[in-house]
Design a protein around this motif. Structure first.
Motif, PDB file in Angstrom:
ATOM      1  N   ALA A  85       0.859  -1.196   0.000  1.00  0.00           N
ATOM      2  CA  ALA A  85       0.000   0.000   0.000  1.00  0.00           C
ATOM      3  C   ALA A  85       0.885   1.233   0.000  1.00  0.00           C
ATOM      4  O   ALA A  85       2.044   1.182   0.433  1.00  0.00           O
ATOM      5  CB  ALA A  85      -0.897   0.006   1.224  1.00  0.00           C
ATOM      6  N   GLU A  86       0.322   2.316  -0.486  1.00  0.00           N
ATOM      7  CA  GLU A  86       1.042   3.591  -0.441  1.00  0.00           C
ATOM      8  C   GLU A  86       0.305   4.495   0.534  1.00  0.00           C
ATOM      9  O   GLU A  86      -0.926   4.486   0.584  1.00  0.00           O
ATOM     10  CB  GLU A  86       1.094   4.218  -1.830  1.00  0.00           C
ATOM     11  N   THR A  87       1.080   5.241   1.319  1.00  0.00           N
ATOM     12  CA  THR A  87       0.449   6.109   2.314  1.00  0.00           C
ATOM     13  C   THR A  87       0.982   7.534   2.191  1.00  0.00           C
ATOM     14  O   THR A  87       2.065   7.759   1.642  1.00  0.00           O
ATOM     15  CB  THR A  87       0.737   5.618   3.746  1.00  0.00           C
ATOM     16  N   GLY A  88       0.233   8.470   2.718  1.00  0.00           N
ATOM     17  CA  GLY A  88       0.668   9.862   2.723  1.00  0.00           C
ATOM     18  C   GLY A  88      -0.256  10.683   3.593  1.00  0.00           C
ATOM     19  O   GLY A  88      -1.238  10.167   4.140  1.00  0.00           O
ATOM     20  N   CYS A  89       0.061  11.959   3.728  1.00  0.00           N
ATOM     21  CA  CYS A  89      -0.758  12.840   4.562  1.00  0.00           C
ATOM     22  C   CYS A  89      -1.293  13.996   3.723  1.00  0.00           C
ATOM     23  O   CYS A  89      -0.621  14.477   2.811  1.00  0.00           O
ATOM     24  CB  CYS A  89       0.070  13.404   5.713  1.00  0.00           C
ATOM     25  N   TYR A  90      -2.496  14.433   4.044  1.00  0.00           N
ATOM     26  CA  TYR A  90      -3.044  15.640   3.427  1.00  0.00           C
ATOM     27  C   TYR A  90      -2.573  16.839   4.240  1.00  0.00           C
ATOM     28  O   TYR A  90      -2.493  16.767   5.468  1.00  0.00           O
ATOM     29  CB  TYR A  90      -4.568  15.616   3.447  1.00  0.00           C
ATOM     30  N   ASP A  91      -2.291  17.926   3.538  1.00  0.00           N
ATOM     31  CA  ASP A  91      -1.911  19.147   4.249  1.00  0.00           C
ATOM     32  C   ASP A  91      -3.172  19.974   4.470  1.00  0.00           C
ATOM     33  O   ASP A  91      -3.370  21.032   3.863  1.00  0.00           O
ATOM     34  CB  ASP A  91      -0.877  19.918   3.413  1.00  0.00           C
ATOM     35  N   ALA A  92      -4.046  19.451   5.316  1.00  0.00           N
ATOM     36  CA  ALA A  92      -5.314  20.138   5.581  1.00  0.00           C
ATOM     37  C   ALA A  92      -5.787  19.750   6.977  1.00  0.00           C
ATOM     38  O   ALA A  92      -5.527  18.630   7.437  1.00  0.00           O
ATOM     39  CB  ALA A  92      -6.356  19.717   4.542  1.00  0.00           C
ATOM     40  N   PRO A  93      -6.486  20.670   7.652  1.00  0.00           N
ATOM     41  CA  PRO A  93      -6.966  20.337   9.001  1.00  0.00           C
ATOM     42  C   PRO A  93      -8.152  19.392   8.950  1.00  0.00           C
ATOM     43  O   PRO A  93      -8.855  19.316   7.934  1.00  0.00           O
ATOM     44  CB  PRO A  93      -7.385  21.707   9.560  1.00  0.00           C
ATOM     45  N   MET A  94      -8.358  18.682  10.058  1.00  0.00           N
ATOM     46  CA  MET A  94      -9.483  17.750  10.097  1.00  0.00           C
ATOM     47  C   MET A  94     -10.783  18.516  10.350  1.00  0.00           C
ATOM     48  O   MET A  94     -11.834  18.148   9.859  1.00  0.00           O
ATOM     49  CB  MET A  94      -9.262  16.718  11.201  1.00  0.00           C
ATOM     50  N   THR A  95     -10.671  19.582  11.134  1.00  0.00           N
ATOM     51  CA  THR A  95     -11.846  20.428  11.367  1.00  0.00           C
ATOM     52  C   THR A  95     -11.465  21.882  11.145  1.00  0.00           C
ATOM     53  O   THR A  95     -10.287  22.254  11.288  1.00  0.00           O
ATOM     54  CB  THR A  95     -12.378  20.260  12.809  1.00  0.00           C
ATOM     55  N   GLU A  96     -12.460  22.698  10.818  1.00  0.00           N
ATOM     56  CA  GLU A  96     -12.223  24.123  10.560  1.00  0.00           C
ATOM     57  C   GLU A  96     -11.652  24.798  11.817  1.00  0.00           C
ATOM     58  O   GLU A  96     -12.020  24.442  12.939  1.00  0.00           O
ATOM     59  CB  GLU A  96     -13.539  24.804  10.176  1.00  0.00           C
ATOM     60  N   GLY A  97     -10.785  25.758  11.596  1.00  0.00           N
ATOM     61  CA  GLY A  97     -10.294  26.563  12.713  1.00  0.00           C
ATOM     62  C   GLY A  97      -9.038  26.032  13.370  1.00  0.00           C
ATOM     63  O   GLY A  97      -8.513  26.652  14.294  1.00  0.00           O
ATOM     64  N   GLN A  98      -8.563  24.872  12.915  1.00  0.00           N
ATOM     65  CA  GLN A  98      -7.333  24.350  13.509  1.00  0.00           C
ATOM     66  C   GLN A  98      -6.114  25.029  12.881  1.00  0.00           C
ATOM     67  O   GLN A  98      -6.153  25.445  11.720  1.00  0.00           O
ATOM     68  CB  GLN A  98      -7.239  22.835  13.299  1.00  0.00           C
ATOM     69  N   HIS A  99      -5.048  25.150  13.659  1.00  0.00           N
ATOM     70  CA  HIS A  99      -3.818  25.786  13.180  1.00  0.00           C
ATOM     71  C   HIS A  99      -2.804  24.723  12.795  1.00  0.00           C
ATOM     72  O   HIS A  99      -2.757  23.658  13.403  1.00  0.00           O
ATOM     73  CB  HIS A  99      -3.212  26.669  14.270  1.00  0.00           C
ATOM     74  N   LYS A 100      -1.964  25.076  11.834  1.00  0.00           N
ATOM     75  CA  LYS A 100      -0.926  24.122  11.411  1.00  0.00           C
ATOM     76  C   LYS A 100       0.272  24.193  12.362  1.00  0.00           C
ATOM     77  O   LYS A 100       0.727  25.288  12.708  1.00  0.00           O
ATOM     78  CB  LYS A 100      -0.478  24.437   9.988  1.00  0.00           C
ATOM     79  N   SER A 101       0.761  23.036  12.754  1.00  0.00           N
ATOM     80  CA  SER A 101       1.926  22.987  13.646  1.00  0.00           C
ATOM     81  C   SER A 101       3.203  23.350  12.900  1.00  0.00           C
ATOM     82  O   SER A 101       3.330  23.083  11.702  1.00  0.00           O
ATOM     83  CB  SER A 101       2.098  21.570  14.203  1.00  0.00           C
ATOM     84  N   LEU A 102       4.139  23.937  13.639  1.00  0.00           N
ATOM     85  CA  LEU A 102       5.487  24.088  13.081  1.00  0.00           C
ATOM     86  C   LEU A 102       6.075  22.692  12.974  1.00  0.00           C
ATOM     87  O   LEU A 102       5.927  21.879  13.885  1.00  0.00           O
ATOM     88  CB  LEU A 102       6.354  24.939  14.009  1.00  0.00           C
TER      89      LEU A 102
END
Lengths: 234, 296
Positions: free
Chosen positions: A195-212
């Motif tokens: 299988a191939e895996t990866g991450c989306y660069d998007a929050p799971m819910t609105e209003g969340q901030h991206k971590s450094l």
């Protein structure tokens, strides 16, 4: 606890305290967890302190570049697609920011760490091991210990496939935070064992901030892969 | 004064077509190449040290350094009026002569090239070649440099490296180590195995998979031998090994399982006649059974 604070920041809870103190004209960052204290002298005229969850691959040592989440086996029908909710371990990064730049001063965790080998010793990869329960709606999590990991699984094969683990590449992790941390990942099943895996660069819910990010900051653009090919069993 | 009154177009020697201007240009190119090389080395070190592995950085820096040298050489070559076709013929002849004259040097060089292609060792690896054990600090075209664990510099010709058995302790990401833990015959081996497994489970760098194995291996002369096999990251195995061993010892003792000392029971073959007397003055609490002062 996550967020951006000025140097007057101080937080104290059971078995835990964190803050910056001004002593003899110097700023001292001090964090105590389970009786152990981490101290750092900051030579600065002033700045901000940023606390957010980081890729859980740093403690006790930086030995692995992958996170392996193990869960109860799921059988997925041919061509099936489903979003499941898992959890991932929390490591908290403390950054100091001043004059347009930032630096990590501390990483700590309430979790115990455990590492494992994905694959064989000659071809495998070291990974941080984490055991998760499986949910089909966002689970209640203890924000100190775990974050929510939503995984969109697609079975592209014409066979039933059993899945019981997910490996994510450290460079590709995109963690968002609000009251708790979250991450959105995908898994594309190519065969019964791959299988191939990866991450989306998007929050799971609105209003969340991206971590450094620690890993992306260390990476060289274009060289590190953000996807991971699980070719030694799923 | 005539000596100082020269033109940049004047030849350097009477038999050479190289002018002073060419010579200055060549020197400037060499200096510029050296400066660019130096600046690039510093820049690469500064920007990549925390981003890529040390051995990869060394290879990259070396490639950049040699690349700049080759470019500089090609730039200055025309000023020496070198005929490349003649150079090739001369080079071919010279290579035969040099080949006969310096077989070991060429052998080392060829071996070095094969080592670079095959890559059985990399800079930073912990290896053993012959009697040398340590960390590879450099792989040159003629030799491989090892720093032993005592900090000693060892230079091994590449031909020797190429033809010798090499043990690379960190070629795989994980490796296994083992100990034998002796417990007394009176102790419950099942409990001891459980305690040891818990100690291994609690250590973050004792890998969960491959699964560690703990089992009774031997009924020895003085103790029941429990074999402990654990996998750890190759880069950390020594620390894990030493930390785990002591933790196992202390945890077993906390649970009343002492590591036994060597002991031996002696039985006399024949019952020997004799008078037995027990010393009255010795407190009985200090005289364990079977340890009486017997006169036979």
């Amino acid at each position: 606890m996550y967020g951006t604070y000025d140097f007057s920041f101080h937080d104290e809870r059971k078995d835990f305290s964190i803050g910056i103190e001004h002593e003899n004209g110097r700023y001292i960052y001090r964090r105590t967890l389970h009786g152990r204290t981490q101290e750092r002298t900051l030579i600065t005229a002033g700045g901000r302190i940023i606390i957010n969850p980081v890729e859980p691959l740093n403690l006790p040592k930086d030995v692995a570049g992958h996170l392996l989440v193990e869960f109860a086996p799921l059988a997925i029908e041919p061509g099936g697609q489903e979003t499941i909710y898992l959890t991932f371990p929390i490591e908290v990064g403390v950054f100091i920011a001043a004059k347009g730049n930032y630096e990590v001063v501390d990483i700590f965790s309430w979790n115990r760490q455990k590492y494992t080998l994905y694959g064989s010793p000659e071809r495998g990869d070291l990974a941080r091991w984490w055991e998760s329960r499986v949910s089909f709606s966002p689970p209640d999590v203890d924000p100190r210990l775990e974050g929510t990991l939503s995984v969109s699984i697609t079975n592209t094969t014409k066979e039933w496939v059993n899945v019981s683990r997910l490996v994510l590449e450290g460079y590709g992790m995109k963690i968002y935070y609000g009251d708790s941390a979250s991450m959105r990942a995908w898994m594309r099943i190519i065969s019964t064992q791959v299988a191939e895996t990866g991450c989306y660069d998007a929050p799971m819910t609105e209003g969340q901030h991206k971590s450094l990010e620690l890993y992306t900051a260390r990476s060289i653009p274009g060289i590190e892969r953000s996807r991971y090919l699980m070719d030694q069993g799923i | 004064m005539d000596g100082l009154n020269f033109s940049l177009n004047a030849p350097v020697t009477s038999i050479s077509a190289i002018t002073w201007g060419h010579l200055i240009y060549v020197c400037l190119v060499v200096i510029a190449a050296a400066v660019v090389s130096r600046v690039l080395m510093i820049y690469l070190k500064k920007s990549l040290t925390d981003k890529i592995k040390r051995n990869q950085l060394d290879i990259l820096m070396r490639a950049v350094k040699y690349g700049i040298a080759v470019v500089a050489f090609l730039v200055i070559l025309p000023y020496f009026e070198v005929n490349l076709s003649g150079l090739l013929v001369a080079g071919g002849f010279a290579s035969i002569v040099i080949g006969f004259a310096s077989q070991s040097v060429i052998g080392n060089m060829i071996s070095g090239l094969f080592l670079i292609i095959e890559r059985p060792v990399s800079i930073g690896d912990n290896i053993n070649i012959g009697s040398a054990t340590g960390t590879v600090t450099d792989i040159n075209i003629f030799s491989t440099i090892i720093k032993t664990y005592e900090g000693i510099y060892v230079r091994i010709p590449n031909e020797t490296v190429f033809t010798s058995p090499i043990t690379n302790y960190v070629a795989h990401v994980a490796r296994r180590f083992e100990y034998t833990v002796g417990i007394p015959y009176a102790a419950d081996a099942t409990v001891a195995v459980r305690i040891i497994k818990e100690v291994i489970r609690d250590h973050p760098l004792a890998l969960r998979e491959p699964v560690p194995s703990v089992y009774v291996d031997e009924l020895g002369d003085n103790a029941v031998a429990v074999k402990v096999r654990v996998w750890a990251p190759s880069s950390e195995w020594w620390d894990v090994r030493t930390e785990l061993l002591w933790t196992i010892k202390t945890e077993l003792e906390k649970n009343g399982i002492e590591i036994p000392f060597p002991q031996r029971e002696v039985w006399f073959r024949n019952e020997l006649a004799g008078r037995v007397s027990v010393r009255e003055e010795r407190p009985s609490s200090l005289t364990p059974a079977g340890d009486r002062d017997e006169t036979i």
